[in-house]
Design a protein around this motif. Sequence first.
Motif, mmCIF file in Angstrom:
data_model
loop_
_atom_site.group_PDB
_atom_site.id
_atom_site.type_symbol
_atom_site.label_atom_id
_atom_site.label_comp_id
_atom_site.label_asym_id
_atom_site.label_seq_id
_atom_site.Cartn_x
_atom_site.Cartn_y
_atom_site.Cartn_z
ATOM 1 N N THR A 1 0.840 -1.193 0.000
ATOM 2 C CA THR A 1 0.000 0.000 0.000
ATOM 3 C C THR A 1 0.879 1.248 0.000
ATOM 4 O O THR A 1 1.851 1.333 0.739
ATOM 5 N N GLY B 1 0.448 4.284 -7.415
ATOM 6 C CA GLY B 1 -0.723 3.695 -8.046
ATOM 7 C C GLY B 1 -1.500 2.726 -7.188
ATOM 8 O O GLY B 1 -2.584 2.306 -7.570
ATOM 9 N N LEU B 2 -0.975 2.325 -6.051
ATOM 10 C CA LEU B 2 -1.671 1.352 -5.209
ATOM 11 C C LEU B 2 -2.240 2.049 -3.983
ATOM 12 O O LEU B 2 -1.520 2.396 -3.053
ATOM 13 N N THR B 3 -3.530 2.232 -4.004
ATOM 14 C CA THR B 3 -4.231 2.878 -2.907
ATOM 15 C C THR B 3 -5.306 1.941 -2.397
ATOM 16 O O THR B 3 -5.717 1.017 -3.105
ATOM 17 N N SER C 1 -7.708 -0.715 -4.343
ATOM 18 C CA SER C 1 -7.119 -1.075 -5.627
ATOM 19 C C SER C 1 -7.309 -2.575 -5.886
ATOM 20 O O SER C 1 -7.097 -3.400 -5.003
ATOM 21 N N TYR D 1 -5.400 -4.573 -7.485
ATOM 22 C CA TYR D 1 -4.152 -5.308 -7.285
ATOM 23 C C TYR D 1 -3.904 -5.574 -5.803
ATOM 24 O O TYR D 1 -3.423 -6.638 -5.427
ATOM 25 N N LEU D 2 -4.270 -4.629 -4.942
ATOM 26 C CA LEU D 2 -4.138 -4.879 -3.496
ATOM 27 C C LEU D 2 -5.047 -6.027 -3.078
ATOM 28 O O LEU D 2 -4.668 -6.846 -2.227
ATOM 29 N N ASP D 3 -6.232 -6.117 -3.675
ATOM 30 C CA ASP D 3 -7.120 -7.247 -3.389
ATOM 31 C C ASP D 3 -6.441 -8.561 -3.770
ATOM 32 O O ASP D 3 -6.506 -9.543 -3.035
ATOM 33 N N GLU E 1 -2.605 0.160 -12.853
ATOM 34 C CA GLU E 1 -2.281 0.836 -11.601
ATOM 35 C C GLU E 1 -0.796 0.991 -11.326
ATOM 36 O O GLU E 1 -0.396 1.822 -10.526
#
Length: 163
Positions: free
Chosen positions: A22, A26-28, A31, A33-35, A149
């Motif tokens: 995090t 681009g990773l907030t 997002s 991609y974080l999931d 992202e």
Amino acid sequence: MRELRSAEEARALGTLTVEAYTGLAGLTPGSPYLDELGAVERRAAAAVVLVAVDGDGRLAGGVTYVPGLGPYAEFDDPDDAGLRMLAVAPAYRGRGVGTALVQACIARARAERRRRLWLHTTAEMAAAQRIYARLEFRRAPEADLHLPEIHLLAYVLDLSAEG
């Protein structure tokens, strides 16, 4: 290093991994991609999730080893392997945990007689890039990934010349 053992450990590694990523460009929160980074149980069903724990059993970090083609492969040769989603808990950074996790993936790839070991990282992950350089990975810009992202830089370790 050992393989992931429980759903509880998977949840803890998911939280640790999301926290580690995090804030990268681009990773907030929220997002996609974080999931994906947090979905450790799903990864463990299709790849090998390795964890590092300290002497008291506390989770220090984790990595996903991708043995050949499959849903987590970011390469197209079935004789290759991948290393994904390396994360180390803040309290364990600078203590060799990341290096040990990467070395565990290298050892697996060698044992399986893989030709190459691939990984992707971001420009912001300078500490990880130092690990990769020490372990003789080379930049492979032709395999960089440009996600909506985030831009991921490719690295590869050639294992085919080893006996």
